[in-house]
Design a protein around this motif. Structure first.
Motif, PDB file in Angstrom:
ATOM      1  N   UNK A  71      47.601  29.916  -4.448  1.00  0.00           N
ATOM      2  CA  UNK A  71      48.011  28.520  -4.417  1.00  0.00           C
ATOM      3  C   UNK A  71      48.875  28.239  -3.195  1.00  0.00           C
ATOM      4  N   UNK A  72      49.794  29.132  -2.887  1.00  0.00           N
ATOM      5  CA  UNK A  72      50.640  28.960  -1.702  1.00  0.00           C
ATOM      6  C   UNK A  72      49.800  29.007  -0.434  1.00  0.00           C
ATOM      7  N   UNK A  73      48.829  29.884  -0.380  1.00  0.00           N
ATOM      8  CA  UNK A  73      47.940  29.992   0.783  1.00  0.00           C
ATOM      9  C   UNK A  73      47.138  28.704   0.975  1.00  0.00           C
ATOM     10  N   UNK A  74      46.766  28.055  -0.126  1.00  0.00           N
ATOM     11  CA  UNK A  74      45.981  26.822  -0.035  1.00  0.00           C
ATOM     12  C   UNK A  74      46.780  25.697   0.609  1.00  0.00           C
ATOM     13  N   UNK A  75      48.116  25.751   0.553  1.00  0.00           N
ATOM     14  CA  UNK A  75      48.950  24.696   1.125  1.00  0.00           C
ATOM     15  C   UNK A  75      49.496  25.034   2.507  1.00  0.00           C
ATOM     16  N   UNK A  76      49.087  26.138   3.075  1.00  0.00           N
ATOM     17  CA  UNK A  76      49.451  26.439   4.458  1.00  0.00           C
ATOM     18  C   UNK A  76      48.483  25.704   5.378  1.00  0.00           C
ATOM     19  N   UNK A  77      48.836  25.509   6.645  1.00  0.00           N
ATOM     20  CA  UNK A  77      47.907  24.826   7.561  1.00  0.00           C
ATOM     21  C   UNK A  77      46.535  25.497   7.633  1.00  0.00           C
ATOM     22  N   UNK A  78      46.509  26.809   7.644  1.00  0.00           N
ATOM     23  CA  UNK A  78      45.226  27.520   7.688  1.00  0.00           C
ATOM     24  C   UNK A  78      44.431  27.289   6.399  1.00  0.00           C
ATOM     25  N   UNK A  79      45.111  27.276   5.267  1.00  0.00           N
ATOM     26  CA  UNK A  79      44.432  27.047   3.997  1.00  0.00           C
ATOM     27  C   UNK A  79      43.895  25.633   3.887  1.00  0.00           C
ATOM     28  N   UNK A  80      44.666  24.662   4.370  1.00  0.00           N
ATOM     29  CA  UNK A  80      44.212  23.272   4.353  1.00  0.00           C
ATOM     30  C   UNK A  80      43.007  23.111   5.264  1.00  0.00           C
ATOM     31  N   UNK A  81      43.069  23.711   6.452  1.00  0.00           N
ATOM     32  CA  UNK A  81      41.939  23.632   7.382  1.00  0.00           C
ATOM     33  C   UNK A  81      40.699  24.272   6.783  1.00  0.00           C
ATOM     34  N   UNK A  82      40.871  25.379   6.109  1.00  0.00           N
ATOM     35  CA  UNK A  82      39.735  26.047   5.473  1.00  0.00           C
ATOM     36  C   UNK A  82      39.134  25.173   4.375  1.00  0.00           C
ATOM     37  N   UNK A  83      39.989  24.556   3.574  1.00  0.00           N
ATOM     38  CA  UNK A  83      39.502  23.678   2.512  1.00  0.00           C
ATOM     39  C   UNK A  83      38.760  22.474   3.064  1.00  0.00           C
ATOM     40  N   UNK A  84      39.300  21.877   4.130  1.00  0.00           N
ATOM     41  CA  UNK A  84      38.628  20.740   4.753  1.00  0.00           C
ATOM     42  C   UNK A  84      37.297  21.151   5.359  1.00  0.00           C
ATOM     43  N   UNK A  85      37.270  22.324   5.953  1.00  0.00           N
ATOM     44  CA  UNK A  85      36.026  22.819   6.554  1.00  0.00           C
ATOM     45  C   UNK A  85      34.947  23.015   5.488  1.00  0.00           C
ATOM     46  N   UNK A  86      35.343  23.588   4.359  1.00  0.00           N
ATOM     47  CA  UNK A  86      34.388  23.789   3.273  1.00  0.00           C
ATOM     48  C   UNK A  86      33.915  22.452   2.707  1.00  0.00           C
ATOM     49  N   UNK A  87      34.841  21.494   2.576  1.00  0.00           N
ATOM     50  CA  UNK A  87      34.473  20.168   2.054  1.00  0.00           C
ATOM     51  C   UNK A  87      33.530  19.456   3.008  1.00  0.00           C
ATOM     52  N   UNK A  88      33.843  19.514   4.303  1.00  0.00           N
ATOM     53  CA  UNK A  88      32.986  18.871   5.301  1.00  0.00           C
ATOM     54  C   UNK A  88      31.611  19.524   5.329  1.00  0.00           C
ATOM     55  N   UNK A  89      31.577  20.844   5.207  1.00  0.00           N
ATOM     56  CA  UNK A  89      30.296  21.546   5.176  1.00  0.00           C
ATOM     57  C   UNK A  89      29.460  21.134   3.974  1.00  0.00           C
TER      58      UNK A  89
END
Length: 101
Positions: free
Chosen positions: A24-42
């Protein structure tokens, strides 16, 4: 023996809680947010691509039906002719003559 059992349960629960908190903490780091956005955009791009493929397949199928009807000498069955004749839905002029300069 009973204490050892509860100690094992406590350790297992502790490990699971720490792992979940770390994710959960990793998901709120800049890298985690970027990864989540990348997956959503994909996923969004893939959904749009799938939709476009479905539309193209439907267009090709309808075009084939029209070609077959034309080859048989049948008139094209315009399903939407009556809607176009209705002034509420029909082909409207975008710029009526009185509004043109």
């Amino acid at each position: 023996m009973r204490r050892l059992f509860w100690l094992g349960i406590g350790l297992a629960v502790g490990v699971l809680v720490v792992r979940k908190a770390t994710r959960t903490a990793q998901a709120y780091t800049p890298a985690g947010i970027a990864s989540g956005l990348s997956e959503s955009a994909g996923g969004l791009v893939e959904s749009v691509r799938s939709f476009v493929d479905d539309v193209r397949a439907g267009m090709a199928e309808r075009e084939q039906e029209i070609h077959e009807a034309f080859a048989r000498g049948e008139a094209y069955d315009d399903q939407f002719a009556e809607l176009r004749e209705d002034p509420r839905f029909g082909d409207r002029e975008i710029f009526p003559e009185e509004h043109q300069r």
